[in-house]
Scaffold this motif. Sequence first.
Motif, PDB file in Angstrom:
ATOM      1  N   LYS A  90       0.981  -0.954  -0.455  1.00  0.00           N
ATOM      2  CA  LYS A  90       0.233  -0.358   0.266  1.00  0.00           C
ATOM      3  C   LYS A  90       1.062   1.246   0.593  1.00  0.00           C
ATOM      4  N   PHE A  97       2.859   1.420  -2.909  1.00  0.00           N
ATOM      5  CA  PHE A  97       1.458   2.148  -4.833  1.00  0.00           C
ATOM      6  C   PHE A  97       1.401   3.607  -3.984  1.00  0.00           C
ATOM      7  N   LEU A  98       0.971   3.654  -2.981  1.00  0.00           N
ATOM      8  CA  LEU A  98       0.934   5.277  -2.627  1.00  0.00           C
ATOM      9  C   LEU A  98       2.059   6.106  -3.270  1.00  0.00           C
ATOM     10  N   SER A 140       4.564   5.260  -5.352  1.00  0.00           N
ATOM     11  CA  SER A 140       4.892   5.465  -6.636  1.00  0.00           C
ATOM     12  C   SER A 140       3.277   5.953  -7.580  1.00  0.00           C
ATOM     13  N   TYR A 141       1.816   6.245  -7.597  1.00  0.00           N
ATOM     14  CA  TYR A 141       0.809   6.693  -7.060  1.00  0.00           C
ATOM     15  C   TYR A 141       0.993   8.789  -7.399  1.00  0.00           C
ATOM     16  N   VAL A 142       1.827   8.916  -5.751  1.00  0.00           N
ATOM     17  CA  VAL A 142       2.178  10.328  -6.264  1.00  0.00           C
ATOM     18  C   VAL A 142       2.958  11.524  -6.983  1.00  0.00           C
ATOM     19  N   ARG A 163       3.571   9.612  -9.937  1.00  0.00           N
ATOM     20  CA  ARG A 163       3.815   9.791 -10.734  1.00  0.00           C
ATOM     21  C   ARG A 163       2.571  11.096 -11.262  1.00  0.00           C
ATOM     22  N   LYS A 164       1.691  10.841 -10.394  1.00  0.00           N
ATOM     23  CA  LYS A 164       0.455  11.968 -10.877  1.00  0.00           C
ATOM     24  C   LYS A 164       0.826  13.649 -10.004  1.00  0.00           C
ATOM     25  N   LYS A 194       1.972  15.058  -7.324  1.00  0.00           N
ATOM     26  CA  LYS A 194       0.808  14.901  -6.237  1.00  0.00           C
ATOM     27  C   LYS A 194       1.574  15.303  -4.727  1.00  0.00           C
ATOM     28  N   HIS A 242      -2.400  12.851  -0.634  1.00  0.00           N
ATOM     29  CA  HIS A 242      -1.781  12.161  -0.530  1.00  0.00           C
ATOM     30  C   HIS A 242      -1.256  12.243   1.067  1.00  0.00           C
TER      31      HIS A 242
END
Length: 157
Positions: free
Chosen positions: A12, A15-16, A18-20, A22-23, A25, A31
């Motif tokens: 988790k 992934f979080l 990586s997501y922030v 990529r975006k 954020k 976040h």
Amino acid sequence: PEPLFPFDTYKKFVFLQSYVVRKNKCGAPEHVLALRELLRDFPTHHLRVLKRVFMLLTDVVAQAEKNRMNAMNVAIVFGPILLYPEQQTFQTTLDIPGVNATVRFVLENHDQLLPALPGDDGGDGDGGGGIGDFGASAVGSPRTPRVVVGGSGGDDG
């Protein structure tokens, strides 16, 4: 042994992060909220220890000019110790920069990320205002700057 960031949260957090990234954020309100929600579900004993660890590491970072341990350097050392998977794989080795970034962000924002716990009073309940039995002890050696935890706040270094 299970790390302070429990095994079941590893994917988790990775992934979080990586997501922030990529975006773009990182540090955005969503976040911070997502991290708060992940941390809120930790076992209470993990949270109590994490709070104390991050308080200590914040004191180390405060002396970065002397000890060269800025938030990123501390995260590089402690990230893989605090947050790691149950099974190490080649992929989890590639996750280490994200792990370090997560630990750095929590370190820099732990006051607003880690939830208040019953009995939280800014101290540890021993009346010393310090961290456990280390209220008046120091981290370092005679050759390195001394970081006083729970002391008078004077410059002993």
